[in-house]
Motif scaffolding. Structure first.
Motif, PDB file in Angstrom:
ATOM      1  N   TYR A   1       0.651  -1.205   0.088  1.00  0.00           N
ATOM      2  CA  TYR A   1       0.091   0.026  -0.087  1.00  0.00           C
ATOM      3  C   TYR A   1       0.967   1.259  -0.109  1.00  0.00           C
ATOM      4  N   VAL A   2       1.930   1.230   0.984  1.00  0.00           N
ATOM      5  CA  VAL A   2       2.795   2.656   1.099  1.00  0.00           C
ATOM      6  C   VAL A   2       3.624   2.899  -0.343  1.00  0.00           C
ATOM      7  N   THR A   3       4.045   1.627  -0.828  1.00  0.00           N
ATOM      8  CA  THR A   3       4.996   1.886  -1.758  1.00  0.00           C
ATOM      9  C   THR A   3       4.133   2.046  -3.123  1.00  0.00           C
ATOM     10  N   GLU A   4       3.052   1.588  -3.386  1.00  0.00           N
ATOM     11  CA  GLU A   4       1.972   1.781  -4.540  1.00  0.00           C
ATOM     12  C   GLU A   4       1.756   3.335  -4.483  1.00  0.00           C
ATOM     13  N   LYS A   5       1.555   4.098  -3.081  1.00  0.00           N
ATOM     14  CA  LYS A   5       1.082   5.383  -2.989  1.00  0.00           C
ATOM     15  C   LYS A   5       2.346   6.347  -3.438  1.00  0.00           C
TER      16      LYS A   5
ATOM     17  N   PHE B   1       5.801   3.457  -6.592  1.00  0.00           N
ATOM     18  CA  PHE B   1       6.618   2.270  -6.889  1.00  0.00           C
ATOM     19  C   PHE B   1       6.077   1.141  -7.582  1.00  0.00           C
ATOM     20  N   LYS B   2       6.801   0.514  -8.669  1.00  0.00           N
ATOM     21  CA  LYS B   2       6.287  -0.552  -9.296  1.00  0.00           C
ATOM     22  C   LYS B   2       6.860  -1.857  -8.761  1.00  0.00           C
ATOM     23  N   GLN B   3       5.759  -2.748  -8.641  1.00  0.00           N
ATOM     24  CA  GLN B   3       6.480  -4.055  -8.190  1.00  0.00           C
ATOM     25  C   GLN B   3       7.064  -5.004  -9.118  1.00  0.00           C
ATOM     26  N   ILE B   4       8.075  -5.751  -8.529  1.00  0.00           N
ATOM     27  CA  ILE B   4       8.970  -6.535  -9.575  1.00  0.00           C
ATOM     28  C   ILE B   4       9.228  -7.624  -8.594  1.00  0.00           C
ATOM     29  N   SER B   5       9.383  -8.951  -9.335  1.00  0.00           N
ATOM     30  CA  SER B   5       9.623 -10.105  -8.685  1.00  0.00           C
ATOM     31  C   SER B   5      10.623 -10.952  -9.543  1.00  0.00           C
ATOM     32  N   THR B   6      11.563 -11.402  -8.940  1.00  0.00           N
ATOM     33  CA  THR B   6      12.641 -12.308  -9.392  1.00  0.00           C
ATOM     34  C   THR B   6      12.340 -13.857  -9.282  1.00  0.00           C
ATOM     35  N   PRO B   7      12.895 -14.841  -9.884  1.00  0.00           N
ATOM     36  CA  PRO B   7      12.860 -16.342  -9.760  1.00  0.00           C
ATOM     37  C   PRO B   7      13.322 -16.557  -8.294  1.00  0.00           C
ATOM     38  N   ALA B   8      12.938 -17.584  -7.670  1.00  0.00           N
ATOM     39  CA  ALA B   8      13.642 -18.044  -6.443  1.00  0.00           C
ATOM     40  C   ALA B   8      14.801 -18.825  -6.933  1.00  0.00           C
TER      41      ALA B   8
ATOM     42  N   ALA C   1      17.578  -7.918 -13.189  1.00  0.00           N
ATOM     43  CA  ALA C   1      16.258  -7.800 -14.021  1.00  0.00           C
ATOM     44  C   ALA C   1      16.049  -6.505 -14.521  1.00  0.00           C
ATOM     45  N   VAL C   2      16.242  -5.444 -13.622  1.00  0.00           N
ATOM     46  CA  VAL C   2      16.066  -4.026 -14.135  1.00  0.00           C
ATOM     47  C   VAL C   2      16.745  -3.550 -15.183  1.00  0.00           C
ATOM     48  N   ALA C   3      18.051  -4.050 -15.257  1.00  0.00           N
ATOM     49  CA  ALA C   3      18.970  -3.583 -16.283  1.00  0.00           C
ATOM     50  C   ALA C   3      18.361  -3.770 -17.667  1.00  0.00           C
ATOM     51  N   LYS C   4      17.377  -4.559 -17.669  1.00  0.00           N
ATOM     52  CA  LYS C   4      16.830  -4.845 -19.323  1.00  0.00           C
ATOM     53  C   LYS C   4      15.488  -4.235 -19.245  1.00  0.00           C
ATOM     54  N   GLN C   5      15.113  -3.425 -18.235  1.00  0.00           N
ATOM     55  CA  GLN C   5      13.779  -2.757 -18.215  1.00  0.00           C
ATOM     56  C   GLN C   5      13.907  -1.134 -18.919  1.00  0.00           C
ATOM     57  N   PRO C   6      12.774  -0.697 -19.048  1.00  0.00           N
ATOM     58  CA  PRO C   6      12.846   0.593 -19.741  1.00  0.00           C
ATOM     59  C   PRO C   6      13.330   1.749 -18.822  1.00  0.00           C
ATOM     60  N   ILE C   7      14.188   2.573 -19.197  1.00  0.00           N
ATOM     61  CA  ILE C   7      14.763   3.274 -18.173  1.00  0.00           C
ATOM     62  C   ILE C   7      13.914   4.202 -17.335  1.00  0.00           C
ATOM     63  N   HIS C   8      12.733   4.673 -18.316  1.00  0.00           N
ATOM     64  CA  HIS C   8      11.857   5.628 -17.757  1.00  0.00           C
ATOM     65  C   HIS C   8      11.303   5.242 -16.086  1.00  0.00           C
ATOM     66  N   GLN C   9      11.046   3.891 -16.132  1.00  0.00           N
ATOM     67  CA  GLN C   9      10.725   3.330 -14.446  1.00  0.00           C
ATOM     68  C   GLN C   9      11.930   3.599 -13.807  1.00  0.00           C
ATOM     69  N   GLN C  10      11.688   4.085 -12.718  1.00  0.00           N
ATOM     70  CA  GLN C  10      12.913   4.391 -11.570  1.00  0.00           C
ATOM     71  C   GLN C  10      12.448   3.725 -10.124  1.00  0.00           C
ATOM     72  N   LYS C  11      11.423   3.601  -9.887  1.00  0.00           N
ATOM     73  CA  LYS C  11      11.011   2.967  -8.515  1.00  0.00           C
ATOM     74  C   LYS C  11      10.593   1.815  -8.767  1.00  0.00           C
ATOM     75  N   TRP C  12      11.269   0.876  -7.993  1.00  0.00           N
ATOM     76  CA  TRP C  12      10.822  -0.622  -7.690  1.00  0.00           C
ATOM     77  C   TRP C  12      10.600  -1.051  -6.374  1.00  0.00           C
ATOM     78  N   SER C  13       9.610  -1.962  -6.205  1.00  0.00           N
ATOM     79  CA  SER C  13       9.337  -2.629  -5.035  1.00  0.00           C
ATOM     80  C   SER C  13       9.308  -4.105  -5.095  1.00  0.00           C
ATOM     81  N   TYR C  14       9.718  -4.915  -3.845  1.00  0.00           N
ATOM     82  CA  TYR C  14       9.562  -6.354  -4.016  1.00  0.00           C
ATOM     83  C   TYR C  14       9.335  -6.817  -2.524  1.00  0.00           C
ATOM     84  N   GLN C  15       8.919  -7.862  -2.615  1.00  0.00           N
ATOM     85  CA  GLN C  15       8.843  -8.438  -1.250  1.00  0.00           C
ATOM     86  C   GLN C  15       8.783 -10.206  -1.475  1.00  0.00           C
ATOM     87  N   GLY C  16       9.494 -10.756  -0.437  1.00  0.00           N
ATOM     88  CA  GLY C  16       9.663 -12.164  -0.562  1.00  0.00           C
ATOM     89  C   GLY C  16      10.805 -12.694   0.150  1.00  0.00           C
TER      90      GLY C  16
END
Lengths: 374, 207
Positions: A27-31, A34-41, A84-99
């Protein structure tokens, strides 16, 4: 059956708190955009053991795949996200994750984190947004008794530049600084013939405390512009925190990086109750150079297990029971929706009522069904 | 809450109390503690434990500071601040064998309670050995034929001598050290600093 060391089944408050910590984080990061990202385990070990990431393979859960390559369970989020982010579009700056992250260490194998990464942003803006997000999130969890510590990796790196240490000597010295082992710090540097720097680094092991430390070192380093700039950056961050909260902020100018990829300001939060570290992070522009990106990167991770064990405001909802039968079950189900503030159970057994805060029963009167309070 | 200091029971305990007393702290309640494992004074809470457990209590923040032999720190590698040496508990590690012992023409068997220290020592020498872990009285191992030699702490050498062993090689000079919990040191700085400074002065550190 027994579980392996570090694994555990869980029920109860801790689990509820952890779910709430994750939910609040989202909730806090979305507000805060931040855009959510996940990577494989499961990833290749080399993602984490390369010369920049520099993590220790011995501490990872690992195995050989059928091609003979070493795979690991994710030991660190930041490194995986950089890949993972190195391959993402540069305009997205803020990422959040959990796990979860998995490491073979003394506290068990699996631990849970939630974190943020800010990439390609203005350096100061990124560091400030990291810190303010941490404060915002902990406030949302009603955790307010903690101390924020600031440090900077470059202080040590600048001070040892003139020593021309080889990699082994530098690692030994960094470890001694990390352990605040003043006799060994002095001995290692003095052996290079630089007693002045030996004394200076030895004193630096004790340069922790409130912001008066910064004032003291501004005088000591008045002829070194690089170090003065670092102190100013730390001071500016303290002023920002003090302007927005009444939290205690300390600095540790002798703190060194514990992972090779850090290369700037470092931050950490200690809970006052038991000293446990509830978040840590810092700047790691270097990590992105490994993926051919000359950019800025800063982030921090919360220890969700620590947060969950310190969340105290969780109030169990009251529990209600509706006694029904096979014939009246649908009436009970309809009535469930009226008890919005309760945990509601439907039971066919009247004996269970003593275990609930509130009980109802579906009764039949004049060929009609009514729900009555017991 | 008073700062908690974990002390190593046994040999180091008495030496620490003498040292602490020399710094003009009142140690009478600790000297008469009998079998109590924790003692509260006006200024501190002291807990008494075996060396490896002292490190564990400090690492986990139960104790803020600890006094422990460096052998324990090297062997167990706890995640603590390892601040500085104290002027007692001085001894060293040594490889010892039976007198006039002739090493056999095979991989050596070394008995020790300090398996990590022994392994690192022989690795540094480029020598492969088999390590046999014993919990104590390691001097028995060569005498009874369990091992060719031992790696153990040697202070005066009396125990070795009385059991017919001689020092083959000395390595790693050690002493007692002051350790601190990583967060306590910072968030309890005002409480801990006076005692740390007193220890530092008592230890007469040259750096």
């Amino acid at each position: 059956m027994f579980l392996p060391a570090g694994s555990q089944d869980e029920t109860g408050t801790l689990l509820v708190n952890r779910a709430k910590a994750y939910e609040t984080f989202r909730y806090v990061t979305e507000k805060r955009n931040f855009k959510q990202i996940s990577t494989p385990a499961i990833e290749y070990a080399s993602t984490f053991t390369n010369r920049i990431a520099g993590m220790n393979l011995n501490e990872m859960m690992k195995w050989f795949n059928k091609e003979g390559e070493i795979e690991v369970l994710r030991p660190d989020w930041t490194t995986a996200i950089a890949r993972a982010v190195a391959k993402q579009p540069i305009h997205q700056q803020k990422w959040s994750y959990q796990g979860s992250v998995f490491r073979i260490d003394k506290d068990g194998t699996e631990s849970r984190q939630a974190g943020i990464e800010i990439v390609h942003a203005n350096s100061v803006l990124g560091e400030r947004e990291c810190m303010l997000t941490a404060i915002d999130y902990l406030k949302s969890l009603h955790i307010d008794k903690y101390v924020i510590e600031l440090g900077h990796t470059e202080i040590f790196d600048i001070l040892i530049q003139s020593l021309k240490l080889d990699t082994t000597q530098e690692d030994l010295l960094r470890t001694a600084m990390h352990d605040k082992r003043r006799d060994v710090v002095y001995q290692l540097v003095n052996n290079t013939g630089n007693s002045e720097i030996a004394n200076h680094l030895t004193e630096l092991t004790e340069a922790y405390g409130n912001k008066d430390i910064i004032t003291k070192y501004q005088d000591l380093w008045s002829d070194n512009d690089e170090l003065l700039q670092i102190l100013e950056n730390l001071n500016n961050m303290i002023e920002l925190i003090e302007a927005t909260t009444d939290l205690e902020v300390i600095v540790d100018l002798g703190r060194v990086k514990n992972l090779p990829y850090y290369d700037g300001m470092m931050f950490r939060g200690f809970l006052k109750k038991d000293g446990s570290t509830c978040f840590s992070g810092g700047r790691y522009d270097r990590l992105y150079k490994y993926y051919q990106q000359d950019t800025t990167a800063v982030g921090l991770a919360f220890d969700v297990d620590v947060l969950a064990s310190h969340m105290t405001d969780h109030k169990e909802k009251k529990r209600a029971c509706i006694i029904a039968s096979e014939k009246t079950h649908q009436v009970a189900e309809a009535f469930r929706n009226e008890l919005t503030d309760y945990i509601v159970e439907v039971s066919y057994d009247e004996q269970v009522t003593s275990t609930f805060d509130l009980c109802y029963k579906v009764m039949e009167q004049d060929n009609e069904y009514k729900v009555v309070k017991l | 809450m008073k700062p908690c200091i974990a002390l190593t029971k046994g040999r180091l305990e008495k030496q620490f109390l003498d040292f602490f007393e020399s710094l003009e702290f009142d140690m009478s309640s600790l000297k008469d503690k009998g079998r109590k494992l924790q003692v509260e004074t006006d200024d501190f809470l002291f807990v008494f434990a075996k060396g490896p457990d002292v490190a564990t209590y400090v690492e986990n923040g139960i104790a803020d500071l600890g006094i422990v032999g460096e052998d324990i720190l090297i062997e167990h590698q706890p995640d603590v601040y390892n601040l500085f040496p104290l002027p007692f508990g001085r001894c060293g590690m040594a490889v010892a064998t039976k007198k006039d012992f002739e090493w056999p023409q095979r991989k050596k068997r070394i008995a020790t309670s300090f398996t990590n220290i022994a392994k690192e020592h022989f690795m540094q020498k480029g020598e492969s050995v088999d390590i046999i872990k014993l919990e104590g009285s390691v001097e028995l191992a060569p005498i009874l034929g369990l091992a060719d030699a031992i790696v153990d702490i040697v202070e005066t050498g009396t125990t070795l001598k009385e059991n017919g062993l001689v020092i083959e090689e000395k390595f790693l000079a050690i002493s007692a050290r002051l350790i601190a919990n990583r967060s306590s040191l910072k968030i309890k700085k005002d409480q801990l600093n006076p005692v740390i400074e007193a220890f530092k002065e008592g230890a007469k550190l040259t750096c």
